[in-house]
Design a protein around this motif. Structure first.
Motif, mmCIF file in Angstrom:
data_model
loop_
_atom_site.group_PDB
_atom_site.id
_atom_site.type_symbol
_atom_site.label_atom_id
_atom_site.label_comp_id
_atom_site.label_asym_id
_atom_site.label_seq_id
_atom_site.Cartn_x
_atom_site.Cartn_y
_atom_site.Cartn_z
ATOM 1 N N ALA A 18 0.764 -0.809 0.068
ATOM 2 C CA ALA A 18 0.128 -0.334 -0.363
ATOM 3 C C ALA A 18 0.859 1.229 0.279
ATOM 4 O O ALA A 18 2.019 1.189 0.200
ATOM 5 C CB ALA A 18 -0.980 -0.292 0.983
ATOM 6 N N ARG A 19 0.450 2.651 -0.543
ATOM 7 C CA ARG A 19 0.799 3.739 -0.598
ATOM 8 C C ARG A 19 2.690 3.418 -0.930
ATOM 9 O O ARG A 19 3.326 4.450 -1.220
ATOM 10 C CB ARG A 19 0.507 4.410 0.679
ATOM 11 N N ALA A 20 2.771 2.251 -1.811
ATOM 12 C CA ALA A 20 3.940 2.341 -2.414
ATOM 13 C C ALA A 20 4.442 2.422 -3.648
ATOM 14 O O ALA A 20 2.461 2.959 -4.837
ATOM 15 C CB ALA A 20 4.237 0.337 -2.649
ATOM 16 N N SER A 35 7.396 -2.976 -0.034
ATOM 17 C CA SER A 35 7.106 -3.109 1.177
ATOM 18 C C SER A 35 6.357 -1.527 0.664
ATOM 19 O O SER A 35 6.469 -1.073 0.528
ATOM 20 C CB SER A 35 8.471 -3.322 2.235
ATOM 21 N N VAL A 36 5.194 -1.683 1.606
ATOM 22 C CA VAL A 36 4.461 -0.205 2.761
ATOM 23 C C VAL A 36 5.127 1.142 2.589
ATOM 24 O O VAL A 36 6.225 1.480 3.150
ATOM 25 C CB VAL A 36 4.223 -0.534 3.681
ATOM 26 N N GLY A 37 5.024 1.732 1.092
ATOM 27 C CA GLY A 37 5.375 3.359 1.518
ATOM 28 C C GLY A 37 6.488 3.283 1.156
ATOM 29 O O GLY A 37 7.305 4.393 0.417
ATOM 30 N N SER A 38 7.046 2.277 0.129
ATOM 31 C CA SER A 38 8.429 2.617 -0.748
ATOM 32 C C SER A 38 8.151 2.355 -2.027
ATOM 33 O O SER A 38 7.278 3.231 -2.392
ATOM 34 C CB SER A 38 9.705 0.407 -0.696
ATOM 35 N N GLN A 51 12.201 -2.453 0.128
ATOM 36 C CA GLN A 51 12.143 -1.147 1.796
ATOM 37 C C GLN A 51 12.776 0.044 0.803
ATOM 38 O O GLN A 51 13.987 -0.065 1.155
ATOM 39 C CB GLN A 51 12.151 -1.520 2.647
ATOM 40 N N GLY A 52 12.682 0.879 1.468
ATOM 41 C CA GLY A 52 12.441 2.004 1.498
ATOM 42 C C GLY A 52 12.803 3.387 0.796
ATOM 43 O O GLY A 52 11.536 3.207 -0.135
ATOM 44 N N VAL A 53 12.962 4.748 0.868
ATOM 45 C CA VAL A 53 12.769 5.553 -0.301
ATOM 46 C C VAL A 53 13.801 6.171 -0.565
ATOM 47 O O VAL A 53 14.693 6.802 -0.164
ATOM 48 C CB VAL A 53 12.193 6.795 -0.214
ATOM 49 N N PRO A 54 14.629 5.168 -2.034
ATOM 50 C CA PRO A 54 14.765 4.907 -2.964
ATOM 51 C C PRO A 54 14.414 3.571 -2.223
ATOM 52 O O PRO A 54 15.366 2.593 -0.920
ATOM 53 C CB PRO A 54 15.581 4.879 -4.018
ATOM 54 N N ALA A 55 13.976 3.002 -3.042
ATOM 55 C CA ALA A 55 13.415 0.914 -2.384
ATOM 56 C C ALA A 55 15.451 -0.161 -2.962
ATOM 57 O O ALA A 55 15.645 0.553 -3.620
ATOM 58 C CB ALA A 55 13.159 0.106 -3.575
ATOM 59 N N GLN A 56 15.358 -0.422 -1.864
ATOM 60 C CA GLN A 56 16.555 -1.067 -1.512
ATOM 61 C C GLN A 56 16.374 -2.791 -0.886
ATOM 62 O O GLN A 56 15.514 -2.511 0.299
ATOM 63 C CB GLN A 56 17.881 -0.474 0.123
#
Length: 63
Positions: A18-20, A35-38, A51-56
């Motif tokens: 969700a919200r990715a 994952s969520v928000g990534s 996971q993360g911003v940017p996704a790792q």
């Protein structure tokens, strides 16, 4: 500023939380998890969790 428009590919078994956000031109390969928000700015490898911003990549999935 030019508009960047490219296809997004989500293969079988992939999960997008969700919200990715999946950016233009990115492929989420089979059984990958975002994952969520990534934010996916690059292709996601098969059988991996991101996971993360940017996704790792944080780990591999053992299927």
């Amino acid at each position: 500023m030019p508009y960047r428009n490219a296809p997004i590919v989500i293969e079988d078994g992939a999960w997008v939380g969700a919200r990715a956000v999946v950016c233009p031109g990115v492929t989420v390969h089979s059984n990958a998890v975002l994952s969520v928000g990534s934010v996916a700015t690059r292709d996601l490898e098969e059988n991996a969790i991101y996971q993360g911003v940017p996704a790792q990549k944080i780990r591999c999935r053992n299927l």
